[in-house]
Design a protein around this motif. Structure first.
Motif, PDB file in Angstrom:
ATOM      1  N   LYS A  67      44.611  17.851 -20.728  1.00 37.39           N
ATOM      2  CA  LYS A  67      44.782  19.018 -19.787  1.00 37.39           C
ATOM      3  C   LYS A  67      45.983  19.132 -19.327  1.00 37.39           C
ATOM      4  O   LYS A  67      46.934  18.330 -19.355  1.00 37.39           O
ATOM      5  N   ALA A  68      46.009  20.215 -18.505  1.00 34.73           N
ATOM      6  CA  ALA A  68      47.466  20.965 -17.774  1.00 34.73           C
ATOM      7  C   ALA A  68      47.284  20.520 -16.676  1.00 34.73           C
ATOM      8  O   ALA A  68      46.013  20.796 -15.923  1.00 34.73           O
ATOM      9  N   MET A  69      48.200  19.783 -15.848  1.00 35.25           N
ATOM     10  CA  MET A  69      48.086  19.710 -14.180  1.00 35.25           C
ATOM     11  C   MET A  69      49.353  20.092 -13.608  1.00 35.25           C
ATOM     12  O   MET A  69      50.584  19.987 -14.016  1.00 35.25           O
ATOM     13  N   MET A  70      49.111  20.799 -12.499  1.00 35.90           N
ATOM     14  CA  MET A  70      50.081  21.194 -11.596  1.00 35.90           C
ATOM     15  C   MET A  70      50.145  20.201 -10.401  1.00 35.90           C
ATOM     16  O   MET A  70      49.188  19.755 -10.108  1.00 35.90           O
ATOM     17  N   SER A  71      51.433  19.833 -10.098  1.00 36.30           N
ATOM     18  CA  SER A  71      51.440  18.872  -8.856  1.00 36.30           C
ATOM     19  C   SER A  71      52.073  19.443  -7.821  1.00 36.30           C
ATOM     20  O   SER A  71      53.351  19.932  -8.171  1.00 36.30           O
ATOM     21  N   ILE A  72      51.729  19.515  -6.615  1.00 36.12           N
ATOM     22  CA  ILE A  72      52.560  20.017  -5.331  1.00 36.12           C
ATOM     23  C   ILE A  72      52.808  18.726  -4.568  1.00 36.12           C
ATOM     24  O   ILE A  72      53.088  18.718  -3.483  1.00 36.12           O
ATOM     25  N   VAL A  73      52.858  17.405  -5.141  1.00 40.21           N
ATOM     26  CA  VAL A  73      53.014  16.296  -4.454  1.00 40.21           C
ATOM     27  C   VAL A  73      54.552  16.228  -4.252  1.00 40.21           C
ATOM     28  O   VAL A  73      55.027  15.773  -5.199  1.00 40.21           O
ATOM     29  N   ALA A  74      54.850  16.100  -2.925  1.00 41.62           N
ATOM     30  CA  ALA A  74      56.262  16.084  -2.820  1.00 41.62           C
ATOM     31  C   ALA A  74      56.950  14.771  -3.060  1.00 41.62           C
ATOM     32  O   ALA A  74      56.445  13.650  -2.975  1.00 41.62           O
ATOM     33  N   GLY A  75      57.927  14.617  -3.638  1.00 37.78           N
ATOM     34  CA  GLY A  75      58.671  13.433  -3.971  1.00 37.78           C
ATOM     35  C   GLY A  75      58.225  12.502  -5.170  1.00 37.78           C
ATOM     36  O   GLY A  75      59.124  11.426  -5.531  1.00 37.78           O
ATOM     37  N   VAL A  76      57.005  13.071  -5.772  1.00 37.06           N
ATOM     38  CA  VAL A  76      56.816  12.287  -6.896  1.00 37.06           C
ATOM     39  C   VAL A  76      57.140  13.172  -8.097  1.00 37.06           C
ATOM     40  O   VAL A  76      56.515  14.167  -8.445  1.00 37.06           O
ATOM     41  N   THR A  77      57.900  12.300  -8.973  1.00 39.77           N
ATOM     42  CA  THR A  77      58.434  12.933 -10.271  1.00 39.77           C
ATOM     43  C   THR A  77      57.341  13.119 -11.493  1.00 39.77           C
ATOM     44  O   THR A  77      56.432  12.418 -11.181  1.00 39.77           O
TER      45      THR A  77
END
Length: 265
Positions: A90-100
């Protein structure tokens, strides 16, 4: 209009702002959105918006084509573990700050295409600022779909991942800094005798209009300042007071501090 099914894991302030903005803009049909949040109040909010309520993080992933991870940094590992193998392929967008992206991949069971994003909360009023990582492995049609979402609720800039922490320090936390400046301007107005409500409205509208001039007229902030500062006038007196107070240095250090904190997360 978005044709793919979008799943949201975490419907708090930022995840909710993106979802709400995309729904209100009409770019995302509510039947194409799937939401799960461990907080019942957030699920109630999502229910009021008419989207599909999932039973778990795993359910979100299995029901969606593209998943938005919108949880706090300290909760990312647990949330992704609960997805099990449903993110595989799947494709995932992440807006989790600081997590590469590298750290995110290590948390996922299976292989997932990842796009890291740094948003901000003015998305709720269709004035968000979004930085999308230019070095991502989304398919062309997936990237085009998600760009539609963010274009509909703000402006989009593509930046390499190594600059995302700088974006976090600048526009990620920027609404808080701008709000503090507006509050300080209003306090100054109140000290000079203005009613509090009037001072807030004048200060907020001044900042809104100034930002719009810079964006719409494509002019340098210094040029706009020069337009307002008449020789020997009132505004240049105020500018001198700000310079004496170290405003520029304080703001630069503010962005530095936020960026460094993002790198340490």
């Amino acid at each position: 209009m978005i044709t793919k099914k979008i799943g949201i894991i975490g419907c708090g302030n930022m995840g909710g702002a993106i979802l709400y903005g995309a729904l209100k803009s009409g770019i995302l049909p509510k039947e194409n959105a799937y939401v799960y949040d461990i907080n019942p109040e957030m699920m109630d909010k999502a229910h009021d918006w008419g989207v599909n309520l999932a039973e778990s993080d795993e359910d979100v992933c299995r029901s969606s084509d593209i998943v938005l991870l919108a949880v706090k940094p300290q909760n990312a590992s647990e949330a992704l573990a609960q997805c099990k193998d449903a993110l595989d392929g799947k494709a995932m967008m992440s807006i989790v700050a600081g997590v590469t992206v590298e750290r995110l991949r290590a948390m996922i069971s299976g292989s997932s295409r990842i796009l890291r994003i740094m948003p901000n909360t003015p998305a709720m009023v269709f004035e968000g600022a979004f930085a999308l990582c230019s070095d991502n492995d989304f398919k062309e049609e997936e990237l085009a779909e998600v760009q539609q979402i963010y274009d509909s609720i703000g402006i989009v800039e593509l930046v390499p991942e190594h600059l995302i922490d700088a974006v976090c320090g600048l526009s990620g936390g920027g609404p808080a800094y701008a709000a503090m400046f507006i509050e300080a301007m209003a306090d100054g107005g109140v000290k000079q005798g203005l009613p509090r409500a009037t001072a807030y409205r004048l200060a907020a509208q001044t900042c809104l209009g100034t930002a719009k001039m810079i964006l719409d007229m494509d002019i340098h902030p210094g040029q706009l300042k020069d337009m307002v500062t008449s020789p020997g006038g009132t505004t240049i007196e105020g500018c001198e007071a700000l310079e004496k107070g170290g405003m520029r240095a304080a703001v630069i250090e503010c962005i530095n501090a936020g960026s460094e904190k993002s790198r340490r997360l």
